[in-house]
Design a protein around this motif. Sequence first.
Motif, short mmCIF file in Angstrom:
data_model
loop_
_atom_site.label_atom_id
_atom_site.label_comp_id
_atom_site.label_asym_id
_atom_site.label_seq_id
_atom_site.Cartn_x
_atom_site.Cartn_y
_atom_site.Cartn_z
N ALA A 31 7.05 7.24 -11.55
CA ALA A 31 6.81 6.99 -12.97
C ALA A 31 6.23 8.23 -13.64
O ALA A 31 6.64 8.58 -14.77
CB ALA A 31 5.87 5.80 -13.15
N MET A 32 5.32 8.93 -13.01
CA MET A 32 4.72 10.14 -13.59
C MET A 32 5.76 11.25 -13.71
O MET A 32 5.80 11.97 -14.72
CB MET A 32 3.54 10.61 -12.74
CG MET A 32 2.34 9.67 -12.77
SD MET A 32 1.73 9.36 -14.43
CE MET A 32 1.13 10.96 -14.87
N CYS A 40 9.11 13.68 -21.47
CA CYS A 40 8.33 14.37 -22.50
C CYS A 40 8.79 15.82 -22.66
O CYS A 40 8.76 16.37 -23.77
CB CYS A 40 6.84 14.34 -22.17
SG CYS A 40 6.09 12.74 -22.48
N SER A 41 9.20 16.47 -21.60
CA SER A 41 9.63 17.86 -21.70
C SER A 41 10.97 17.99 -22.41
O SER A 41 11.25 19.00 -23.04
CB SER A 41 9.70 18.51 -20.31
OG SER A 41 10.73 17.91 -19.56
N LEU A 45 0.81 -1.21 0.00
CA LEU A 45 0.00 0.00 0.00
C LEU A 45 0.85 1.27 0.00
O LEU A 45 0.43 2.31 -0.49
CB LEU A 45 -0.94 0.01 1.20
CG LEU A 45 -2.09 -1.00 1.15
CD1 LEU A 45 -2.83 -1.02 2.48
CD2 LEU A 45 -3.03 -0.69 0.02
N ILE A 46 2.05 1.19 0.53
CA ILE A 46 2.95 2.35 0.53
C ILE A 46 3.70 2.46 -0.79
O ILE A 46 3.83 3.54 -1.37
CB ILE A 46 3.94 2.26 1.72
CG1 ILE A 46 3.17 2.43 3.04
CG2 ILE A 46 5.03 3.31 1.59
CD1 ILE A 46 4.00 2.15 4.28
N LEU A 47 4.19 1.33 -1.31
CA LEU A 47 5.03 1.36 -2.50
C LEU A 47 4.27 1.69 -3.79
O LEU A 47 4.83 2.34 -4.68
CB LEU A 47 5.76 0.03 -2.67
CG LEU A 47 6.93 -0.18 -1.72
CD1 LEU A 47 7.59 -1.54 -1.98
CD2 LEU A 47 7.96 0.93 -1.84
N ILE A 48 3.04 1.27 -3.91
CA ILE A 48 2.30 1.52 -5.16
C ILE A 48 2.18 3.02 -5.44
O ILE A 48 2.55 3.46 -6.54
CB ILE A 48 0.92 0.82 -5.14
CG1 ILE A 48 1.12 -0.68 -5.29
CG2 ILE A 48 0.01 1.36 -6.24
CD1 ILE A 48 -0.16 -1.49 -5.16
N PRO A 49 1.71 3.86 -4.52
CA PRO A 49 1.65 5.29 -4.84
C PRO A 49 3.02 5.93 -5.04
O PRO A 49 3.18 6.82 -5.88
CB PRO A 49 0.95 5.92 -3.63
CG PRO A 49 0.49 4.82 -2.77
CD PRO A 49 1.09 3.57 -3.23
N VAL A 50 4.05 5.45 -4.31
CA VAL A 50 5.40 6.00 -4.48
C VAL A 50 5.90 5.67 -5.88
O VAL A 50 6.46 6.54 -6.57
CB VAL A 50 6.35 5.44 -3.39
CG1 VAL A 50 7.80 5.80 -3.70
CG2 VAL A 50 5.96 5.97 -2.02
N MET A 51 5.74 4.45 -6.33
CA MET A 51 6.20 4.04 -7.67
C MET A 51 5.42 4.79 -8.76
O MET A 51 6.01 5.21 -9.76
CB MET A 51 6.06 2.53 -7.85
CG MET A 51 6.91 1.73 -6.87
SD MET A 51 8.63 2.13 -6.97
CE MET A 51 9.14 1.11 -8.29
N LEU A 52 4.11 4.95 -8.58
CA LEU A 52 3.32 5.68 -9.57
C LEU A 52 3.77 7.15 -9.65
O LEU A 52 3.85 7.72 -10.74
CB LEU A 52 1.83 5.60 -9.24
CG LEU A 52 1.14 4.29 -9.58
CD1 LEU A 52 -0.28 4.29 -9.04
CD2 LEU A 52 1.13 4.07 -11.08
#
Length: 156
Positions: A140-141, A148-149, A130-137
């Motif tokens: 990645a963003m 892209c920039s 539950l902690i790593l998924i938002p950190v990895m996302l």
Amino acid sequence: WNKVKISNQSLISFFPLVNGLMTLGLTGARQQSNLCNESLMLEKLPACGKSFEEMMKKVDSRKWCNLTEFIMYYDNFTQCTEREANNASCFWPNPLAEGFITGIHKQFFSNCTSEKVHWEDPPDEILVTLILIPVMLTCAMITLVVWCSKRSDILV
């Protein structure tokens, strides 16, 4: 048509008067001329408590903690206290009425305690996920935005 000339001074003194009258008329506000008769209210409230006590005798005392068993009786009690407070020109609820209602609560519901929920942390595997998924996302963003920039040729 006759033209009426109105000076700014007369308008300035006229608008507050009109505003005050409209506010009183639109809100239904009025000053309370009667003061709260606390002694009358405290004299009348026990009748509400007595009535509630009589109605609660119909309910098995083991069910006093189940609000669905006596909700109509409690509603009648609440309406009675509100009516008696209003008859004494007092606002409801007020500290004296609340004190009376608290006394009734202590008399009938002192053994009703809410069960406390004991919260536990999830197992470590779930917590780490539950902690790593938002950190990895997030990483990645950020990487995607930076990449892209730097590639201005695809933004045209």
